[in-house]
Structure formats: C-alpha cells, structure tokens
Design a protein around this motif. Structure first.
Motif, short mmCIF file in Angstrom:
data_model
loop_
_atom_site.label_atom_id
_atom_site.label_comp_id
_atom_site.label_asym_id
_atom_site.label_seq_id
_atom_site.Cartn_x
_atom_site.Cartn_y
_atom_site.Cartn_z
N GLY A 199 0.90 4.25 -2.95
CA GLY A 199 0.73 5.70 -2.75
C GLY A 199 1.90 6.47 -3.33
O GLY A 199 1.72 7.50 -4.01
N VAL A 251 -3.65 13.10 -3.91
CA VAL A 251 -3.96 11.67 -3.86
C VAL A 251 -5.02 11.45 -2.77
O VAL A 251 -4.84 11.85 -1.63
N ALA A 300 1.90 8.18 -0.34
CA ALA A 300 1.80 9.35 -1.22
C ALA A 300 2.30 10.60 -0.52
O ALA A 300 3.05 11.39 -1.11
N LEU A 357 -6.86 -0.26 5.93
CA LEU A 357 -5.41 -0.41 6.13
C LEU A 357 -4.67 0.05 4.89
O LEU A 357 -3.68 0.78 4.96
N ALA A 358 -5.14 -0.42 3.75
CA ALA A 358 -4.50 -0.04 2.49
C ALA A 358 -4.76 1.42 2.17
O ALA A 358 -3.89 2.12 1.66
N GLY A 366 -2.40 3.34 4.22
CA GLY A 366 -1.03 3.03 3.76
C GLY A 366 -0.71 3.78 2.47
O GLY A 366 0.37 4.35 2.31
N MET A 367 -1.66 3.78 1.56
CA MET A 367 -1.45 4.49 0.29
C MET A 367 -1.33 5.99 0.53
O MET A 367 -0.48 6.66 -0.06
N GLN A 384 -2.76 -7.35 0.77
CA GLN A 384 -2.13 -6.24 0.04
C GLN A 384 -1.29 -6.75 -1.12
O GLN A 384 -1.24 -6.12 -2.18
N SER A 415 0.84 -1.20 0.00
CA SER A 415 0.00 0.00 0.00
C SER A 415 0.87 1.25 0.00
O SER A 415 0.57 2.23 -0.70
N PHE A 472 -4.52 14.54 -10.20
CA PHE A 472 -4.86 13.85 -8.96
C PHE A 472 -4.95 12.35 -9.24
O PHE A 472 -4.99 11.94 -10.41
N ALA A 473 -4.97 11.58 -8.19
CA ALA A 473 -5.28 10.16 -8.30
C ALA A 473 -6.21 9.79 -7.16
O ALA A 473 -6.04 10.28 -6.05
N VAL A 526 -7.95 6.35 -5.32
CA VAL A 526 -7.99 4.89 -5.27
C VAL A 526 -9.03 4.43 -4.25
O VAL A 526 -8.99 4.84 -3.09
N GLN A 527 -9.94 3.60 -4.70
CA GLN A 527 -10.79 2.90 -3.75
C GLN A 527 -10.01 1.66 -3.34
O GLN A 527 -9.87 0.71 -4.11
N ALA A 528 -9.47 1.70 -2.15
CA ALA A 528 -8.54 0.67 -1.71
C ALA A 528 -9.27 -0.61 -1.31
O ALA A 528 -10.49 -0.66 -1.29
N GLU A 529 -8.50 -1.66 -0.97
CA GLU A 529 -9.10 -2.93 -0.60
C GLU A 529 -9.60 -2.94 0.84
O GLU A 529 -10.39 -3.80 1.22
N ASP A 530 -9.14 -2.01 1.64
CA ASP A 530 -9.63 -1.85 3.01
C ASP A 530 -9.02 -0.56 3.56
O ASP A 530 -8.24 0.10 2.87
#
Ligand SMILES: Cc1ncc(C[n+]2csc(CCOP(=O)(O)OP(=O)(O)O)c2C)c(N)n1
Ligand code: SF4
Ligand SMILES: [Mg+2]
Lengths: 350, 652
Positions: free
Chosen positions: A93, B253, B304, B295-296, B299-300, A119, A89, B286-287, B289-293
């Motif tokens: 980013g 982001v 960023a 936590l991600a 983290g993203m 992840q 993750s 811009f970016a 993201v619809q993350a997987e949860d």
C-alpha cells in the motif's frame, strides 16, 4: 565534501550530505550476540555505502525479535511495525501511495514462513519493489523458541536434548524464486564479506529483492548441532560465489572481467560481480537452474549461500500500475476529484 | 374490504381480509424465475417503462447464491406516493419457475392475480380459489415471436431468454403499462450493436401484449397511469452510488477482495477511476489492487493511508471478520482508511445473497481491546454517494478507520433518486505537516495532543526534514511514538483516543429527524430500513398513531438522538438484525431511566424490510398494550407466516 561524520546521499538526480547519525537508530534491546544485531549493522553500512536517501526510505516489519530491528537503523526514515505476518501488504500500500520511496522490509522466519507465507508469496508474485529480509533463526525468538517452518527436520527444541522437529522445513529461497521474486539470495549474519555486497545490490535492485539471512538466536537456538547456530554456519557455509557490488558512479568505468566472472547489471546501472567458487553450473539469471541447484544441494544437506537468482529486467508492481510520475500522496487534492461537468455527464448516462 | 372483478376463470373470491385493494399507481409485482435465465433484462425493461411513464418505482432482486439454475425473484413496485420499500403482499405474481410456483401462490393475498406458464406439470388453479389465474401459452407465443432459426446454434439458449419478454408484454397489458414505453425500455436494454436482439425482444413483448388483449379482461384492478413524478431522477444501485462517492471523494488507492454483495461496488469504482482519473497520456492518479484476501486488502489500504493516500476498501461480513486485527492497528496507530461494508446475512457464510444489518455493532467496536470507530450509515443511494465522500474526508481529518455501513438491499437493488450534487466542500487533508511546517515549529511529536481535540499531527514518508520521521507501531507508545509500557503513557493515550472520538462525534452527520415533536411514539431506524419506515409512518398515521422519526446516520450517535428519545414515551428501534444491536448500544450509552422507553423491532429472515413488518407490531403494542397477544417485538413471532413449504435448497 563528505567528512567522517556525514554521508553523501543520492536522491532523484541531486545529492546532499547528511550526518551519519541519520543512518543510526535507537540502541538495540535484543539479546547480546543475536544475529539480528549484526544484520542491522551491515544494513546501516550498506545504506551508507550506496548513499540511500533516508528521507525517501521506509522501513517495514511484522512482529518478532527480527521485526523490532527497524527501530535500530535509519532514524531519519519513517518506520512501520505492522502485524505478525502482514508486513508485505502494508509495504504494498505504501509503495502505491508513494512510488518514489525505497522500501526495506524486515521479517522473521516465523513471520514469513508460518503466519505470513501467503502475503510473502504474493509480494514475490507481484514483484513488489521491496528489499525483503528474513532474519532466519529457525525458531520464534520472541515467543521463546518454538519451532518455525524453517526449523530443520529432527532439529531439537531449544536445547541439544530437546524434542525433535518431525516436519521438514520450507526453503524460503526456493519459495521466493517459485513465487516470482526477481532477486533471491541467501547469506549468513556472520559473513560480512558476502552479506554486505548482497545488501548493497538488493538496495539497488528494482523489484522484490529477497534475502534469507541465517541469523542465530543465541538464547533459544545456538547449540552446536543447530544449523542456525554461529558455530555450525561458520563451519558449514559454502559460498556459491564471491560476490562483488559496484555502485554506479559516473566517474567509474565498470570493467567487465572475462572468464570466470559473471556480471549482472542492475536497473540503475550498478553491477553485481560474481566469481563462481563452486557449482559453476548455476546460471544466475535462469530460474530453472537456480531451483534445481537449490533442490539438489538441499538433498545433499549443503548450506549454500550467495546470489541464487536475479532477473533485473522484469518490471516491478508499482511501475506496472502506470501511475503519474508524482507520488499519489503528493498530488494536489484537485487532481483527485473529477470536474463538475464529469459528474453531470455520468449522471446523464445512468 | 372486498375486491370484485370480472374473471375469465371464475373462482369465488373470499371476502374480508384482502389487503390489495383495487388501485391506480400502487403496484407490486413479484416475478419468480430461474437464476441465469436472463430474466434480469425483462425486469429492468418493466422498471424502465414505469420510470418513463413518470411513476416512482423500484426493483429488488431476491436471488440465490449460485450462478445458474436456482430460483430467483424480482420485485417491482410502482407507487404514486413514492414508496420504494419492499412490499410483502404482491397483488400480481408471475410464475415462470415451476419449482417455486406453488409456494409463491400460497403466499398471495386473496384477490391477487397470478400469471403463469400453461405448460406446468401441475395446474396452479387447484391450490387456491380466491386468486385469479391466467395461464399463458408462453412457449407457443415466444416461438411465434421468434421463429426457429436453424442457422443459429444458440437459438434454444436465446429462446429461453426471450420468453421472459413475453411476460413483460402480458404484465404491461394487465397493468396498463404503455407498450411504447416497454419498447423504449427494450431499445435501451439492447443498445447499439444489439439492435437485432432488441427487435426480437420487442416482437416477443408485443406478442404477449396482443395475446393478452384477446384473452384477458381489460379492467383488472391493479393499474398504472401516466404521472409526472420521476422528472430528471435516475435509477441507480447503492453500490454504484458509493463507487461514485469513491471517485469524487478522491480515492487514490483502492484495494479489495471479491465478495458478494460488495464486489460490484469495487468493480464500478475501478471502472469509474479508469475512465475519469486517467490522463490523456494514459497515466493514472490512482491504483487499484485486487488483493489475495481481505487481510491483504485492508493491510494495503492501511499502508497506503499511512503513506499519504486516500485509501478505501470494500467488503462484506466475512471480510470484516478477517480485517479485525488490522482495523485495531489502524485505530491505535491512527491511520486513515475507509472501509465500506455492504452487509449480507450472517453469521458465518450465512445467506450470501440476502440482506442484513448484522454487522453494525461489530463495525463500531471492531478489534481487540477497547476499540471504537466511526460508522456512517447511508439511508439512501444518495447518501451512499455523499457519505462515502464524507468518510474519505473524516478518515483524513481524524486519522482513523471510518466505516460506511450499507447492505445488500441498498447496494444491489435499483433505487430512484435525484441526480447527485457535486461536492462543494473542499477535500480534507487533515493535520499533515510539511517540511516547511516542521522547520517553522522546530519540533514534532507524533502522538502529542497539541490542539486539545485529541487529534495529533502527522507526517508522511518522503518529507525531507530531520524531524519528520517517526516509528509507527501497534505496541504501547508515548507521545514521541517511542515504545512504552508505562501505565501513565498507556492510559493517557487511550484516553486521548476517546477524546478524539468525542471530537469526531460533534461533526458527524446528524440524524435526520422528522414528524411531530409532540407525538408519544418515536421511531428510530437507520440504513436501508428508511423506505419501509417512511411508508409505515403514513399507515400508522392513518390508524391514528402519530410518530416522530429519527434516522441515525452515524455512530457514535449525537446528542440529538438522546434528546429525541427523551421527548417520547415509547421509542421503537427498527433493526435488521436479531440482537437489536443499535438498541443495545443506545441502552449502554443512555442515562438509565430513559432506556426503558426503547423497544426493538427486529427483522432478520434475509428478506428486505417491508412497512408491514413495522406497522403490525407497533399497532399491536399501541392499540392493545397488555393482555394476551401482547406483541413480543419480534417480527417473525408477531407476523406468523402463511403456510409455506420452503423448497429444500442449500446453495452453499
Ligand atoms: C496474530 C499473532 N499471533 C501470534 C503472535 C505472537 N508472536 C509474536 S512474535 C511471534 C513469532 C516470531 O518469530 P519470528 O518471526 O521467527 O521472529 P524472531 O523472534 O525469531 O526474530 C509470534 C508467534 C502475534 N504477535 N500475533
Ligand atoms: S531471543 Fe533470540 S532472536 Fe530474540 S533477541 Fe534474543 S537471540 Fe535474538
Ligand atoms: Mg525466528
């Protein structure tokens, strides 16, 4: 001219020289003889050979002995030692913030196959531009040798006579292929001849390059019956192909050999050359072929290494975002705030 | 006070305790319907009509955690005085849902009006005799307005929705809302290609209006009249306002994972970004993201922010729980990131669609070990916008996670506000060194406090200079960012982080303080409690209790808050959580002697806070400071509910 102490670096169309020490890192604090150290040294060699620009390279890791290694290479590159299992993750980013970066992620089998499976698979699914290396020793080195999810069925814990693992392992190459990674290979920390070209190719591939590298833990998992030991791997390794890598250099005309060689051209024009040693039924650009070969060889208890699968043409996650050419992190702040008139117009529509 | 009115259904009206006096432009309507029945449009039309008549108004949706079939309520309030908080007593009740009708009727104050479907199995009139009941033949009226259309397979389904517009017409007649304003509201609700739907709905509203003219009295006590108080104000949800803050704050982001009540914030922000930050060549600045949860997602955002983006994520309580470890990392490794928490009722999955301020202390201290974060707390939709912009700047300036704490009431309900001003302050980049800076300084140590303010310099990846790189880690580190377990290094670093927060404390949004400095009684509140406090202070003033009011807008609190407490004998702290979280925080940080002055007023049953929830306990305390009946400060105990058999509904 590049001398012994410098390396010629390619970066966005221009090239310059950097001292070799730019590619080195701090002295390793891992156990002597740990497979992770060998991988680090081959990775440095691969980076130099490909001429990656350390200024534009970022290193990521999770937590574990393996995840410490980014401190031991590319000291001119920013590094980020993240959380256990959460390296992907953070790398995602950063890649979005700066699309020009080359990202290298180092993880362990525990870091990826246990706590970080989610992840990991989502990074594969997105085809994140990332060289994703798992230094696979079948155990948790850092927390003193517990089983990981890649420990073999019936593998003994810590020593020959240790309690046996009763749950079959994940095959991370299979998981990566099923997940959507576009470059998937397995190798062994002791096999420089195979590992080096694979690392070079992975650094050049645009998309998720996954490398499952068997890397013996000499402290907790290096007895002769362990399939993640130096002796066992050396004795049983069955390379699929002879792997070659030809870097794209304007002056070199790549010569495609006919017959037994498969050539795969990567995004930037470099070539991977594969000469089948066994299993010439593998079509390296075919997911089905790759997965069935892996499943069959797992059933036979073989230890296959080599390039399992490559799909050089699928666009990577960052490209798919359709962002401006300039990295978001470098955009002038004015570009990030719409005009006064825009706000006024929005207010009128609400 | 007694309420008298002519009545078609003559029932005796009880005397004495009615709190809904006959009034002009002081209206509260509660509409009980079924989730997914399309009542949202009808309620918005009423709200728009009030707005068009120039009357300050607000709307609240009290909805269940499912998509269709369960009861849902919409509260509409119009107030000449500009009160937009929740009201416990709603003098006008519309019952479209039999499942909840009886309970709703029991909650009414004597003298209220109840409009309901005449085809309910049980006649509501048997329940009470101190309420005026108006059974309306909704089913008949809607078919009259929208005759069966055999060719249209979806007719039944549409009819179910159009019926709601009939009650709009009835309510309009009963309260004096202009039918023209209703029509304009309907046209606005069904624009462009939906013109045919607009005509059907207008016909339904008119039918309800005309029927009422013939069957209902024309001099009912709760009426509205044209005003000129809405000017060029806009109606907007806090989530949309915060999304605009994300857009104009320069978010580059954004990552998120769907969760009520924060999803719409992220969705609005994504829409705004796509529309206003995409170039003519289709390229985005811009970016998302619809993350997987979660936590991600965090983290993203942290990856960023580390690499130089202005990163933001939005979530709610359960997501905050998942983000804990990462937020601690960002605190310790000093990485800018903004986290918006649109709070819902916890613990656990809790009441996903009900409001709360239960995460404020958690946000402030999130992470293991000694973590402390800046939390900005908007008290209005305007501040949802401006403080989100501020948060994005503060994150860069202090290289740390910044929380924005809103809640479901603020985020998902419509509030009247002045249009948002364009941010005049240039965007903050923080202490980021370029290759040229590094060349000039000749050295760089990531965690060295060069300026003495606790805020160090940083570089971002891609900086072409041999000094630029450093290794970011959550493990112990020295000033050079090298691994270190030395006690001196560890403590020095932790102390510097405290110093950094202290620097930040000096520049955070100050509390808003209003009222009489000399008053004995002080009121502290924050976030969505604000509208209820404004109203409560007026009521208290009428009762002879003058107050000074301090609205906290940021944690850690500034010295002004301490001084505020020092100048009052008793300070009531209004909180929408059980454990009086901010009171506890103040108690822990104030000089001992003044902590005795704090009394927490807690409200935590999932409903939005109303002025009454504040007034009653304070009146109790201030008027009879001892003896039996001494209020406990707990709103539920001090305001015993009227009998109310809650329907047995467990959506999760
Ligand atoms: C959330 C969390 N849980 C547990 C740990 C403890 N921990 C540190 S490393 C590790 C396992 C590492 O195993 P692996 O990824 O295989 O790395 P190796 O040391 O074998 O190279 C664990 C469980 C942690 N750091 N964080
Ligand atoms: S414990 Fe094992 S994995 Fe860790 S450094 Fe030592 S040999 Fe390597
Ligand atoms: Mg391991």
């Amino acid at each position: 001219m590049a001398t012994e102490a410098t390396v010629l670096v390619q970066s966005n169309g221009h090239s310059f020289e950097l001292p070799t020490l730019a590619f080195a890192g701090l002295p390793s604090t891992l156990c002597k003889g740990c497979g992770h150290n060998s991988i680090t040294s081959y990775l440095i060699e691969a980076c130099k050979a490909v001429g990656v620009n350390p200024y534009n390279t970022v290193k990521f890791s999770g937590i574990g002995c393996s995840s410490k290694t980014p401190a031991y290479f590319l000291q001119y590159s920013h590094g980020f030692n993240a959380l256990h299992g959460r390296m992907p993750s953070v790398a995602t980013g950063a890649a979005l913030a700066n699309r020009k970066l080359l990202s290298i992620g180092i993880s362990g089998d525990g870091d990826t196959a246990n706590i970080g499976m989610g992840q990991f698979k989502h990074a594969c699914r997105r085809n994140l531009p990332l060289v994703y290396i798992v230094e696979n020793n079948g155990c948790y080195g850092l927390t003193k040798g517990q089983f990981s999810a890649t420990a073999d069925l019936k593998a003994p814990l810590r020593r020959e006579t240790g309690e046996q693992n009763t749950i079959p392992p994940f095959d991370l190459c299979l998981e990566a292929i099923m997940g959507g990674a576009t470059f998937v290979a397995r190798s062994f920390a002791g096999d420089k001849k195979q590992l080096l070209p694979l690392l070079k190719a992975a650094l050049t591939h645009k998309g998720l390059s996954f490398l499952d590298i068997i890397s013996p833990c000499v402290t907790f998992n290096d007895f002769s019956s362990s399939t993640k030991s130096w002796d066992w791997a050396k004795a049983h390794e069955e390379p699929l192909q002879e792997v070659g890598f030809v870097r794209r250099l304007p002056e070199i005309e790549v010569e495609q050999k006919a017959g037994e060689t498969t050539n795969v051209q990567l995004h930037d024009g470099s070539w991977i050359t594969l000469r089948a040693l066994r299993h010439d039924e593998l079509k390296v650009t075919d997911r089905k072929s790759a997965t069935s070969l892996l499943m069959e060889s797992n059933e036979r208890g073989e230890f296959l290494t080599g390039l399992m699968y490559v799909a050089p043409d699928r666009p990577d996650f960052v490209t798919m975002q359709n962002m401006v050419e300039t990295p978001l992190s470098r955009l002038p702040l004015e570009a990030l705030r719409p005009s006064r008139e825009t706000l006024q117009k929005i207010m009128e529509t609400i | 006070m007694s309420v008298t009115f002519p009545s078609v259904e003559t029932h005796p009206v009880s005397d004495g305790i009615a709190t809904s006096p006959a009034s002009v432009n002081d209206l509260a309507i509660r509409v009980g319907t079924v989730n997914g029945s399309g009542s949202q449009s009808a309620n918005l039309v009423l709200l728009r009509a009030l707005y068009a008549m120039g009357i300050p108004c607000s709307g609240k949706n009290v909805f269940p955690s499912n998509i269709e079939g369960l009861p849902t309520w919409f509260h509409i309030r119009a107030s000449a005085k500009g009160y937009v908080g929740h009201r416990l007593d709603t003098p006008i009740l519309v019952c479209m849902n039999e499942m909840t009708a009886k309970d709703d009727v029991r909650l009414l104050n004597p003298g209220s009006i109840c409009i309901y479907r005449d085809d309910f199995a049980e006649d509501l009139r048997t329940i009470r005799n101190d309420v005026q009941f108006f059974p309306v033949p909704f089913a008949k009226l809607v078919e009259q307005a929208y005759p069966p259309d055999k060719a249209d397979k979806a007719y039944r389904d549409k009819l179910r929705k159009v019926i709601n517009m009939v009650y709009v017409g009835v309510v309009a007649y009963v309260t004096g809302i202009e039918i023209e304003a209703v029509e304009a509201g309907i046209r606005r609700e069904f624009p462009g290609r939906k013109a045919k739907a607009a005509e059907i709905n207008i016909s339904a509203a008119r039918t309800g209006y005309e029927w009422s003219k013939d069957h209902l009295p024309d001099n009912l006590p709760f009426r509205v009249e044209r005003l000129d108080s809405t000017g060029n104000q806009i109606l907007i949800e806090g989530n949309k306002a915060a999304a605009l803050g994300a857009l104009f704050g320069g978010t580059s982001v954004m990552t998120w994972y769907p969760i009520t009540p924060s999803s719409s914030l992220a969705e609005y922000a994504e829409d705004f970004l796509k529309k206003h930050r995409t170039g003519p060549d289709g390229k985005a600045t811009f970016a998302v993201v619809q993350a997987e949860d979660e936590l991600a997602a965090i983290g993203m955002a942290i990856g960023a922010g580390w690499a130089g983006a202005r990163a933001l994520t939005a979530t709610s309580g359960p997501g905050i729980g998942l983000m804990t470890e990462f937020v601690g990392l960002a605190y310790f490794a000093e990485i800018p990131v903004v986290i918006i928490d649109v709070q819902r009722m916890g613990p656990s999955t809790g009441l996903p669609t009900r409001t709360s301020q239960g995460d404020v202390l958690k946000m402030h201290l999130l992470g293991h070990g000694d973590c402390r974060h800046v939390v900005l707390i908007p008290g209005s939709v305007g501040e949802c916008y401006s403080l989100t912009i501020e948060a994005l700047d503060l994150a860069q300036q202090f290289q740390t996670p910044i929380f924005v704490a809103t809640d479901l009431d603020m985020g998902m309900n419509l509030w009247l506000t002045d249009p948002f001003p364009y941010p005049e302050k240039p965007m903050e980049r923080g202490k980021v060194l370029s290759a040229e800076d590094l060349e000039r300084y000749g050295q760089f140590e990531r965690y060295k406090d060069v300026d003495g303010d606790g805020v160090c310099r940083r570089t971002v990846p891609g900086t072409e200079h041999p000094l630029a790189a450093y290794f970011t880690r959550g493990t112990g580190h020295n000033e050079k960012s090298g691994y270190s377990e030395r006690p001196e290094d560890w403590k020095k670093n932790l102390d510097r982080l405290a110093r950094k927060l202290e620097t930040a404390r000096g520049v955070l949004p100050k509390p808003v303080i209003e009222g009489q400095v000399a008053a004995t009684v002080g009121l502290i509140a924050y976030g969505s409690s604000h509208p209820a406090v404004v109203e409560a202070r007026d009521i208290l003033k009428d009762q002879g209790i003058a107050t000074e009011y301090c609205r906290i807008r940021a944690l850690p609190t500034s010295d002004e808050v301490t001084h505020f407490i020092e100048r009052h004998q008793r300070v009531y702290v209004v909180e929408q959580n059980r454990d009086a979280q901010i009171t506890a925080l103040l108690r822990a940080s104030l000089p001992g002697s003044i902590t005795d002055r704090l009394r927490a007023l807690t409200h935590y049953n999932g409903t939005p806070l109303a002025a009454e929830n504040i007034v009653r306990p304070i009146l109790g305390w201030e008027k009879s400071p001892s003896g039996p009946g001494w209020p406990t400060g707990n709103v539920e105990v001090d305001n015993p509910d009227k009998p109310h058999d809650a329907p047995d509904i467990s959506p999760e």
